[in-house]
Every structure is written in C-alpha cells, then in structure tokens.
Motif scaffolding. Structure first.
Motif, PDB file in Angstrom:
ATOM      1  N   ASP A 382       0.876  -1.178   0.000  1.00  0.00           N
ATOM      2  CA  ASP A 382       0.000   0.000   0.000  1.00  0.00           C
ATOM      3  C   ASP A 382       0.909   1.222   0.000  1.00  0.00           C
ATOM      4  OD1 ASP A 382      -2.827  -1.026   0.266  1.00  0.00           O
ATOM      5  OD2 ASP A 382      -1.894  -2.025   1.984  1.00  0.00           O
ATOM      6  N   ILE A 383       0.902   1.957  -1.107  1.00  0.00           N
ATOM      7  CA  ILE A 383       1.893   3.010  -1.324  1.00  0.00           C
ATOM      8  C   ILE A 383       1.205   4.334  -1.627  1.00  0.00           C
ATOM      9  CG2 ILE A 383       3.812   3.741  -2.807  1.00  0.00           C
ATOM     10  CD1 ILE A 383       4.338   0.746  -3.321  1.00  0.00           C
ATOM     11  N   LEU A 384       1.753   5.396  -1.053  1.00  0.00           N
ATOM     12  CA  LEU A 384       1.258   6.747  -1.307  1.00  0.00           C
ATOM     13  C   LEU A 384       2.354   7.521  -2.040  1.00  0.00           C
ATOM     14  CD1 LEU A 384      -1.011   8.845  -0.790  1.00  0.00           C
ATOM     15  CD2 LEU A 384       0.191   9.467   1.318  1.00  0.00           C
ATOM     16  N   VAL A 385       2.033   7.997  -3.249  1.00  0.00           N
ATOM     17  CA  VAL A 385       2.960   8.811  -4.034  1.00  0.00           C
ATOM     18  C   VAL A 385       2.501  10.263  -3.951  1.00  0.00           C
ATOM     19  CG1 VAL A 385       4.056   9.152  -6.278  1.00  0.00           C
ATOM     20  CG2 VAL A 385       3.297   6.859  -5.598  1.00  0.00           C
ATOM     21  N   ARG A 386       3.343  11.136  -3.421  1.00  0.00           N
ATOM     22  CA  ARG A 386       2.974  12.544  -3.208  1.00  0.00           C
ATOM     23  C   ARG A 386       3.578  13.437  -4.305  1.00  0.00           C
ATOM     24  NH1 ARG A 386       1.200  13.093   2.173  1.00  0.00           N
ATOM     25  NH2 ARG A 386       1.787  11.367   3.569  1.00  0.00           N
ATOM     26  N   ASP A 387       3.129  14.707  -4.300  1.00  0.00           N
ATOM     27  CA  ASP A 387       3.708  15.751  -5.175  1.00  0.00           C
ATOM     28  C   ASP A 387       3.717  15.327  -6.640  1.00  0.00           C
ATOM     29  OD1 ASP A 387       4.264  17.111  -2.784  1.00  0.00           O
ATOM     30  OD2 ASP A 387       6.198  16.101  -2.607  1.00  0.00           O
ATOM     31  N   LEU A 388       2.574  14.894  -7.132  1.00  0.00           N
ATOM     32  CA  LEU A 388       2.490  14.429  -8.519  1.00  0.00           C
ATOM     33  C   LEU A 388       2.736  15.569  -9.503  1.00  0.00           C
ATOM     34  CD1 LEU A 388      -0.667  12.149  -8.225  1.00  0.00           C
ATOM     35  CD2 LEU A 388       1.717  11.443  -8.188  1.00  0.00           C
ATOM     36  N   LYS A 389       3.536  15.280 -10.530  1.00  0.00           N
ATOM     37  CA  LYS A 389       3.843  16.279 -11.553  1.00  0.00           C
ATOM     38  C   LYS A 389       4.075  15.585 -12.889  1.00  0.00           C
ATOM     39  CE  LYS A 389       6.251  19.410  -8.357  1.00  0.00           C
ATOM     40  NZ  LYS A 389       7.548  20.073  -8.037  1.00  0.00           N
ATOM     41  N   HIS A 390       4.002  16.376 -13.972  1.00  0.00           N
ATOM     42  CA  HIS A 390       4.429  15.879 -15.272  1.00  0.00           C
ATOM     43  C   HIS A 390       5.953  15.808 -15.303  1.00  0.00           C
ATOM     44  CE1 HIS A 390       0.473  17.760 -16.227  1.00  0.00           C
ATOM     45  NE2 HIS A 390       0.383  16.742 -17.088  1.00  0.00           N
ATOM     46  N   HIS A 391       6.458  14.973 -16.176  1.00  0.00           N
ATOM     47  CA  HIS A 391       7.870  15.074 -16.506  1.00  0.00           C
ATOM     48  C   HIS A 391       8.096  16.383 -17.260  1.00  0.00           C
ATOM     49  CE1 HIS A 391       9.330  11.262 -15.070  1.00  0.00           C
ATOM     50  NE2 HIS A 391       8.394  10.591 -15.723  1.00  0.00           N
ATOM     51  N   SER A 392       9.279  16.927 -17.172  1.00  0.00           N
ATOM     52  CA  SER A 392       9.561  18.241 -17.760  1.00  0.00           C
ATOM     53  C   SER A 392       9.322  18.270 -19.267  1.00  0.00           C
ATOM     54  CB  SER A 392      11.012  18.645 -17.464  1.00  0.00           C
ATOM     55  OG  SER A 392      11.889  17.648 -17.957  1.00  0.00           O
TER      56      SER A 392
END
Length: 689
Positions: A382-392
C-alpha cells in the motif's frame, strides 16, 4: 537507483515522491498456507544455499527422494572376507532384522545407485563407488594395518536437508563408510567401527547392523546369528555397549533351530527415551525444538538491524531468528518470524522496549519449526505517491490521463524484474555489492574496511567505525559501539583477538552468521543480474532469440533445474515458440549455464572486469557456496488498484483535470516473492528513485 537501465513499456510516466514517511510505504507479507510450509524443503542457496536471499524460488536443488534401506556395499554383501575363523559362526546364514509394519521395503541396488546419481551426478557417483570398492579391497590386506584410511571429497553440499539426504544415501548404500562435513564440504572415509565389528561377526551381519543403526526405526530390533561361544558373545556385547551404549541396549536370548537344538543369540534394540529432565542424550533436542513464531512490525529499520535489536535484548544470536525475506527500511513492514530458544512469554515481555526502537510484536505463539528464505508467497503493498507532476518534457499532457495510461500499461505488460535499491544499501557511501566482490576475490582485509566505512554523520556508530579505520584499534571501537550493533561487535571481537590481517579478517567474517556473510555476495550477484537484464533488453528487446534461456513448466521431481532451463534454437526463434515472459537470466554461480548468444559472452566479459573470470563461486575460507539460480526477466503485478486523493480535504478526486502537487496517488498491489515494489513504481512512473 537504476540509472540508464532499460524500461519495458513506452508510456511517458509522471513524477512524484515516495517514502516521505514510513507510513507512505506499507509492506505486508503474504504467507503461504500452513500445510505448504510444512511440506516446503529448504532451498539449496541455501539452501547453502540455505536457498539465495530473496532470489527466485527456482534455485538449484537436487530431486526429492524417499528414505530407503538399500542392499549392501558394492552390490549385495557376500560371505565375509574378514576373519573366517570365528568359533561357532554360520557364515552362510542371513541375519534376522525384525521389520515393523509399514516400514518401506528395501530398494534394489540399481534403485539406490540411481538415488546417489541424482544427488551427486553420475560421474561423482561412479568415483564414490570406486573409492568404496578400493577401500574394501585395502581392508582385505591384513598385512597393512593402515590400509584404507584415505578420504574422498564429494565437494561442497549446500543446505542442511541436502546434506542429510546425502549422508543417509551414502551410509545406506555403503554401510562401511562414514560421511563428515567440513565447512560445507562432505568427506567420505572408512568406518573404523564397521571394520572392528567385521572382525567379530560376518560382514553380512555387520552391514545389516549398521543399516539398522542408521535407519533409527523406533521399537525395531536386530538379531545377530546364533552363537554358541559365550566368550565371543561377551565380546560382541562389550563392543556394542562401548561404541553405541547411549543409543542401544543388548541382551542374549535362546533360539531353537530346525533340529530342535537350542543356541544363544544377541538381540539389539534402541533404548527408550527417558522422561527425566536430565536426559543427557536427548535433552539437547528438546531445547532445539523450542520455537516461537510472531509477526514483526517495523518502521524505518532494516530487517537485519531489527533482528540485531531483538537478539541483543533476548540474549540469543541473530542466527536464532528465521524469516522468509528482507523487507524495506524506509517503510512500515509486517513479516512473520520465528525465534528459537525463546518462549512466547519471554518474547512478549520485551514488547514495550522494542516499541521504542520502532518495532511491534504481534501474534506471538508457539510453533514447531523455523522459517526459510524464499518461503513466502509474496508481498502486498500500500503506497502513497505525493507531489504528482508531469515530466519536464511532457508538461502539456493531462496528468490524470498519464497516470491512467501508466497503470494500465504495467498492469497489462508487467515490468523488468530488477533487484531494488535496498538490495545494495541505497544512499550508503559503500554499497553491499562492493563488500561482496571483495569477499569473492578473498580480499578479506579490504572487505572489513569497506564494511566499517562510516557515513558522513556524527553518531556513535559512525564515530566508532571512523575510529577503527583510523587506528585499527578493534578493542577501542568495540567499546564505542552500541549493544544492538551485533554484526559489528562480532567482527570486532575476532579482529581484537586475531589482528587486522588476512587471517584475522577471515576469522572475523566467520564470526558473524552465515546468512549475513552470504548476503554481501548475493548483493554482488544481484548487481550483475541487473546489468545483464538491461543489456539483454537493449540488444534484443522483447523478442525471444536463439541462445536465450527459457524455463520449462514441466515439474517432474526427477528433473533437475538445469534440465528445466532450455536454450532456444534457431527454428524455435523463427516460429516464435516462446514469449519474453518465459525468458530467464542466470544469477552467477558455479552450477548454472549461460545464454548461448551475446548475453552469455557479456557475462564472461563482465566477470573478467571484476577479476572473477576464474572464480569458482566458492569461498572456502568463509564457508560460502554460491550455486546460482535463474530469475525471470519480466514479472507481472497482481491485484493492482489506485485512486487519487486531494491534499486539502483528503477525498478521492474524480475530476478529469488535476492541478500539479495538490494530489496524491494511492496504489495497492501484490508482487511475487523477490520482486521489488520500487522497481514496479519505476516502470509505472519512469523515474529513478
């Protein structure tokens, strides 16, 4: 983590941060059903192989066999070639051995030879047979008292169960031989007790007696042939009581032959186990049978570090703990463990102290056996990935669309089955594979100094390491180290006693548990596998080509692992007979075969680069034996689900368009044992962590 290593899928992915806190990464071991645990045999990395640490369960292991009682040495035993002048002996008579109901029938000599062939391989089995017959011939030379005192090596045999099977098979086929283990190497030599008894009774009786002794069937008895010579019977009684008195007891009884003539015979039986608390012969076994199982919850701790804390508090050795795999450090993990020589009550007593170290102990109960590496079904994450963004390079795309595309792609196609960063000591100034390489090259002093290389922090552990490297004062460093640093202390105690030289460092490594020693070597083997997998995908992609290794699904017990691994032929490549999911790559070792294409050539060149081109993957001074195994290039994820959550109100987001950094991604999935969640995330997100 895996810079420039290949990906399997082509979606762009996205960015985010993982393991901001241990609660963002929760690992729960999926246990095997209890009946499967009871039936599981130890792996040969073990196996020595106690099996290989957290590697594929397809590890080298001899075929299973039933315990049998075969006929005698070099074929069925004939009349004695020992002293024929013993008074009152009927040399042609066959010994009587009372067989219990349900006892397995004796196997033929051919069948037992086939058992040894399967355990040793036919060439080694034939050499053993020649040694046995040569030794018997030498024993016949009464003019030479030292005849037949030589030894024969069967080579290293990894895993206690494998050694026990081989001990039994050799003794049952050749009762006049004994087998001993020296640093995992099995040595065969003549049994002096057999030779001595052979001077008192016929060889046929001697052979049958030692098979009876080795079988250890409860309540079974063995009778020697009738013997009218009282003094001779007394000599046989004395011999058995002197050699086997703790295990056996003898008595004489009257027998009547077909002509109604009475005579006396000696009967032998196993002593009944005493119920006394003292039990000099059996008490040790009772102590070893005390096992306590529990579930270990740990946070921000390595598995071996957690075990060091527990061992120091309980006053036992780290090797008294058994577990099925290594879990992430930067996570909250749940895994079954078993500790021996500790009662459930004692384990519960230390619960509050362990909580201060980042551990909790759950589900404490007695059990009847330890655990083995690789003996798990898999792990749930069970994993939480924070600060989602596009690749540059992908800023114009819709973020939610990118996440959905990535999830579905990996769900369908899987990921490259690399070993993850925790295998190598992520973020450390010296990684575990560097120590493993030094051990393989038998550079013991270098390995010790790498082991004690400090991080750039000011704390008691790193200060002690720094002091040791500067002064080589093992005793002073020992005083500076905290108690829970069990491995470091074990090593330093040996260095203090033997010195910081090649011999002293060798004894230092031998002072820490085998599973910890071999961990470093396995780390190096894992690094080579990662590089090989990346190279294989770069030059051949997802196409199965001639020379690749594929794993057969045939599971017949008599087929060895190497026979299950098939080399793809040119016609099979042309017909697309196999899929990339069936392709495996070898973990380097002494008992594996390499691909018969550019990848195989790459392995040899890569090992030469580390001066291992002549390495036999056996480090005899450290009792390390690395047979190798095979690992699938690709793996699939199971039960994958996910949802997006807002950072402000912590509610699930269903909007089509997302604002960067304001949402988190919850992912839940299962992986097979030896697969790494960080590697799966790398494929999903196209990020190196």
């Amino acid at each position: 983590m895996l810079p420039s290593f290949s990906y399997l899928t082509s979606h762009p992915g996205f960015r985010g941060t993982i393991k901001n806190s241990p609660s963002d990464f929760v690992v729960t071991e999926i246990e095997m059903p209890e009946h499967l645990l009871r039936d599981t045999r130890p792996e040969s990395l073990d196996k020595t192989s106690e099996a290989l640490l957290e590697q594929s369960s397809w590890c080298l292991e001899p075929p299973k066999k039933l315990r049998t009682e075969p006929p005698g040495p070099c074929g069925a035993p004939g009349p004695s070639e020992c002293d024929p002048s013993r008074a009152g002996r009927d040399l042609a008579a066959s010994p009587k051995q009372n067989q219990q109901e349900g006892e397995p029938e004796l196997k033929s000599d051919l069948e037992e030879a086939s058992v040894l062939d399967s355990l040793l391989g036919k060439p080694m089995s034939e050499l053993l047979n020649k040694f046995a017959c040569d030794l018997k011939d030498a024993w016949g030379l009464e003019s030479n008292a030292d005849a037949g005192t030589g030894e024969f090596s069967l080579g290293p045999v990894l895993g206690k169960k494998n050694r026990a099977d081989l001990h039994s098979a050799v003794r049952q086929k050749f009762p006049f031989l004994v087998t001993v283990t020296k640093d995992n190497e099995m040595i065969v030599k003549g049994n002096a007790d057999y030779r001595e008894l052979c001077r008192l009774v016929t060889e046929k009786e001697t052979s049958a007696f030692f098979k009876f002794l080795d079988a250890k069937l409860e309540k079974s008895t063995f009778s020697f042939e009738p013997d009218g010579n009282k003094e001779h019977r007394k000599t046989v009684h004395h011999f058995i009581n002197r050699k086997f008195g703790k295990l056996l007891e003898t008595k004489s009884f009257a027998v009547t032959n077909v002509n109604d003539q009475q005579n006396m015979s000696i009967m032998v039986r196993f002593r009944e186990k005493s119920s006394s608390r003292k039990r000099p012969a059996c008490g040790f076994q009772e102590k070893q049978d005390l096992y306590t199982a529990f579930t270990l919850q740990k946070e921000n701790l390595e598995t071996l570090e957690a075990i060091s804390f527990l061992a120091a508090e309980l006053g036992v050795l780290p090797s008294d703990f058994s577990y099925t795999g290594i879990k992430d450090k930067k996570a909250i993990t749940y895994q079954p463990m078993v500790v021996k020589k500790v009662t459930p009550e004692r384990l519960k007593e230390i619960g509050s102290k362990m909580e201060k170290k980042g551990m909790k102990i759950h589900n404490v109960h007695s059990t009847c056996q330890h655990l083995r590496l690789g003996q798990l079904k898999g792990n749930h994450f069970d994993i939480l990935v924070r600060d989602l963004k596009h690749h540059s390079h992908d800023s114009s795309a819709d973020l939610k669309e990118r996440i959905s595309e990535a999830m579905e792609n990996v769900k369908t196609k899987g990921f490259v089955n690399y070993y993850g960063p925790q295998r190598f000591g992520q973020g450390q100034s010296v990684q575990t594979d560097q120590i493993g390489l030094a051990l393989l090259n038998e550079e013991m002093v270098k390995a010790v100094k790498l082991f004690f290389t400090p991080e750039d922090t000011d704390d008691p552990v790193n200060n002690a390491k720094r002091y040791f490297l500067q002064t080589e004062d093992a005793k002073g460093a020992l005083v500076m180290l905290p108690e829970f640093k069990v491995r470091e202390k074990m090593l330093l105690r040996a260095l203090n006693r033997y010195g910081v030289n090649h011999e002293g460092c060798t004894k230092g490594w031998l002072n820490i548990p085998h599973s910890m020693r071999i961990f470093y070597v396995h780390a190096y083997c894992s690094k080579i596998w990662n590089e090989a997998a990346s190279y294989r995908l770069k030059i051949y992609g997802s196409k199965v080509v001639e020379g690749d290794l594929v794993f057969s699904e045939e599971n017949h017990e008599s087929i060895s692992l190497n026979d299950k691994v098939h080399v793809v032929t040119a016609p099979e490549e042309a017909s697309n007979k196999y899929s990339i999911n069936q392709v495996v790559l070898p973990m380097v070792g002494h008992s594996i075969k390499y691909p018969n294409n550019k990848v195989g050539q790459w392995y040899h060149e890569r090992l030469s680069k580390d001066d291992l081109q002549m390495c036999k993957f056996r480090v005899s001074p450290l009792q390390l034996n690395i047979p190798g195994c095979y690992r699938p290039i690709l793996k699939n994820v199971q039960n994958l689900s996910y949802f997006l959550e807002g950072s402000e109100n912590r509610t699930e987001i269903e909007d089509n368009h997302l604002s960067e950094s304001k949402v988190s991604l919850h992912i839940s999935f299962d992986l097979d044992s030896s697969c790494y969640a960080t590697v799966c995330l790398r494929e999903i997100m196209k990020c190196d962590f």
